[in-house]
Write a protein that holds these residues in place. Structure first.
Motif, mmCIF file in Angstrom:
data_model
loop_
_atom_site.group_PDB
_atom_site.id
_atom_site.type_symbol
_atom_site.label_atom_id
_atom_site.label_comp_id
_atom_site.label_asym_id
_atom_site.label_seq_id
_atom_site.Cartn_x
_atom_site.Cartn_y
_atom_site.Cartn_z
ATOM 1 N N ASP A 52 -37.035 -26.157 2.985
ATOM 2 C CA ASP A 52 -37.998 -26.185 1.884
ATOM 3 C C ASP A 52 -39.309 -26.809 2.350
ATOM 4 O OD1 ASP A 52 -36.163 -25.080 0.144
ATOM 5 O OD2 ASP A 52 -35.480 -27.016 -0.623
ATOM 6 N N ASP A 91 -36.504 -29.676 -12.805
ATOM 7 C CA ASP A 91 -36.073 -28.280 -12.900
ATOM 8 C C ASP A 91 -35.811 -27.643 -11.541
ATOM 9 O OD1 ASP A 91 -38.718 -28.240 -12.140
ATOM 10 O OD2 ASP A 91 -39.404 -26.920 -13.754
ATOM 11 N N THR A 92 -36.378 -28.207 -10.470
ATOM 12 C CA THR A 92 -36.135 -27.686 -9.126
ATOM 13 C C THR A 92 -35.128 -28.527 -8.347
ATOM 14 O OG1 THR A 92 -38.001 -28.953 -8.247
ATOM 15 C CG2 THR A 92 -38.455 -26.701 -8.982
ATOM 16 N N ASP A 93 -34.685 -29.634 -8.935
ATOM 17 C CA ASP A 93 -33.753 -30.572 -8.312
ATOM 18 C C ASP A 93 -34.364 -31.308 -7.122
ATOM 19 O OD1 ASP A 93 -31.748 -29.821 -10.157
ATOM 20 O OD2 ASP A 93 -31.222 -28.096 -8.916
ATOM 21 N N GLY A 97 -40.550 -30.631 -8.628
ATOM 22 C CA GLY A 97 -40.357 -30.018 -9.927
ATOM 23 C C GLY A 97 -40.849 -30.873 -11.080
ATOM 24 N N ASN A 173 -28.984 -23.935 -6.252
ATOM 25 C CA ASN A 173 -30.071 -24.247 -7.171
ATOM 26 C C ASN A 173 -30.706 -22.974 -7.718
ATOM 27 O OD1 ASN A 173 -30.053 -26.197 -4.665
ATOM 28 N ND2 ASN A 173 -30.608 -27.425 -6.442
ATOM 29 N N PHE A 175 -33.793 -22.581 -8.327
ATOM 30 C CA PHE A 175 -34.978 -22.351 -7.502
ATOM 31 C C PHE A 175 -34.535 -22.272 -6.040
ATOM 32 C CE2 PHE A 175 -36.877 -23.825 -11.368
ATOM 33 C CZ PHE A 175 -38.131 -23.249 -11.421
ATOM 34 N N SER A 176 -33.916 -21.156 -5.679
ATOM 35 C CA SER A 176 -33.455 -20.939 -4.308
ATOM 36 C C SER A 176 -33.825 -19.523 -3.894
ATOM 37 C CB SER A 176 -31.933 -21.138 -4.214
ATOM 38 O OG SER A 176 -31.252 -20.153 -4.964
ATOM 39 N N TYR A 186 -35.751 -17.929 -7.142
ATOM 40 C CA TYR A 186 -36.884 -18.781 -7.520
ATOM 41 C C TYR A 186 -37.980 -17.991 -8.221
ATOM 42 C CZ TYR A 186 -38.634 -17.371 -2.826
ATOM 43 O OH TYR A 186 -39.012 -16.679 -1.704
ATOM 44 N N ARG A 190 -39.206 -19.018 -11.951
ATOM 45 C CA ARG A 190 -40.614 -19.292 -12.242
ATOM 46 C C ARG A 190 -41.138 -18.421 -13.368
ATOM 47 N NH1 ARG A 190 -41.772 -19.435 -5.833
ATOM 48 N NH2 ARG A 190 -41.347 -21.663 -5.486
ATOM 49 N N ARG A 261 -30.135 -30.288 -2.297
ATOM 50 C CA ARG A 261 -30.680 -30.472 -3.656
ATOM 51 C C ARG A 261 -29.575 -30.358 -4.701
ATOM 52 N NH1 ARG A 261 -34.525 -26.223 -5.031
ATOM 53 N NH2 ARG A 261 -33.774 -25.067 -3.239
ATOM 54 N N HIS A 276 -32.210 -36.072 -8.544
ATOM 55 C CA HIS A 276 -32.959 -35.101 -7.746
ATOM 56 C C HIS A 276 -33.295 -35.710 -6.388
ATOM 57 C CE1 HIS A 276 -36.384 -37.424 -9.403
ATOM 58 N NE2 HIS A 276 -37.063 -37.003 -8.337
#
Length: 404
Positions: A52, A91-93, A97, A173, A175-176, A186, A190, A261, A276
């Motif tokens: 990331d 929200d993104t862990d 986020g 997650n 968001f992955s 993700y 979004r 995450r 997180h």
């Protein structure tokens, strides 16, 4: 997970190899590949496993014919250093986020629907607050309450040992980069769409707590709150703009495909307070380590340009840290060295090498166990092929590397 590659012209094995790059924070793995491509003056460059943007550490980059080894490297186990912040969910862990109530993190995690053990139920001795509103009707900033003394170091360590080591089921997650019907998760997240990912088995062979600190954190983190180093606890007391949190430094060794995450998220949910990541560094991918003498360091630098619409855009790019006049190839592992760090290897004769390059079977090398999924065969100075077992005690070529 598959390795990311870009095609291009390669002259031979002398123009192929593997770089271990220490990825800086604030750039994507693709940015690092672009920097390597620029330094190598080559298009055929790829990496073995994404990090990331907020993460730092080992990114294994192959170039030339070594890109064909990346799909074997990507499956290796990995070691990370991380800081998990308990008491806030995002929200993104991770720290990039938006802070959300614990109930929303539970819903986003999909654990309640997946049938896993993590249903959002607080452990005995902990308290969970999933109410999205405070007593005065304003949005709650903290994800879950941390009653004084309720979450002890002993409870954190016991929860990790009992629920997050060995073989576990993990929901990736939202968001992955996992694809759902051809679209990245993700991208769907979004767009505000519901993302439901299935739990998958992963193996956590080490989950060691190295430090636990009580701290206060901003109720609404700034855009630059992501840290390149483990966060230092604040001396300031709790205010209307801050909340109490617990920062837990950990070392994790895990199988390929594990989301650190998600471990932070699930530990926070299990303790009933949300969690997180605020810091993540990958120190090892298989036998490729961040403390190797050949590691290439890199940094992020700002770049401003005008796009096709005439808009001025500023974004980060990666740049390799190399002394003037030093060719990045001097830091690369050769094809044979890369194979030796990736899988069992055997030396074969020139005659066997010719047979493999014609796609023919050879006798399985006596120096190798017969129960291997794959192994590398090489002569004294060239990597010839990746071989797999075939009936009758023979080996067949799965990947053949050109001479040169």
């Amino acid at each position: 997970m598959t390795a990311h590659q870009t095609d291009g012209q390669v002259t031979g094995q002398r123009d192929s190899g593997v770089l271990v790059i220490d990825k800086p924070q604030g750039v994507t793995s693709h940015d690092v590949v672009a920097a390597a491509r620029h330094a190598l003056h080559m298009k055929r460059v790829g990496h073995a496993g994404t990090l990331d943007p907020m993460a730092t550490g080992v990114l294994v980059v192959g170039f030339g014919h070594a890109t064909r080894l990346l799909n074997y490297i990507v499956g290796a186990d990995k070691t990370y250093e991380a800081t998990i912040r308990l008491g806030q969910a995002t929200d993104t862990d991770d720290a990039e986020g938006t802070i959300i109530p614990l109930a929303e993190q539970i819903a986003l995690s999909g654990t309640a629907q997946s049938g896993t053990a993590l249903s959002g139920t607080a452990l005995p001795g902990t308290a969970m607050s999933s109410d999205p509103s405070t007593s005065d009707g304003e949005s709650a900033h903290i994800s879950g309450d941390i009653p004084s003394g309720a979450i002890t170091p002993e409870l954190i360590r016991r929860t990790i040992t009992e629920r997050f080591t060995g073989e576990i089921m993990q929901v990736p997650n939202a968001f992955s980069a996992i694809k759902i019907n051809g679209q990245r998760a993700y991208d769907l997240a979004r767009e505000g769409k519901t993302v439901q990912l299935k739990a998958r088995p992963v193996t956590i062979s080490e989950f060691t707590v190295t430090d636990i600190r009580t701290a206060t954190a901003s109720a609404v983190p700034a855009a630059d709150s992501v840290s390149a180093e483990p966060p230092v606890p604040s001396d300031a007391g709790e205010t209307a703009e801050t909340v109490p949190v617990i920062d837990v430094d950990v070392t994790v060794t895990c199988s390929s495909g594990t989301y650190i995450r998600a471990l932070a998220r699930d530990l926070g949910i299990a303790l009933g307070v949300g969690g997180h990541l605020t810091y993540l560094r990958r120190t090892r991918v298989g036998s490729f380590s961040a403390d190797s003498d050949s590691v290439v360091h890199a940094h992020a630098e700002s770049r401003t340009f005008t796009n096709r619409d005439g808009e001025t855009i500023t974004r980060n790019r990666a740049a390799l840290d190399l002394p003037d006049g030093v060719d990045v190839r001097s830091r690369a592992l050769t094809m044979i060295q890369s194979a030796e760090r990736t899988m069992p290897c055997a030396v074969i004769s020139d005659e066997q090498a010719r047979e493999l390059r014609f796609g023919r079977l050879i006798a399985w090398p006596t120096s190798l166990p017969r129960d291997l999924d794959a192994a590398a065969a090489h002569t004294a100075d060239e990597l010839i092929a990746v071989i797999t077992p075939f009936r009758g005690g023979r080996a067949k070529p799965a990947v053949v590397f050109p001479a040169g």
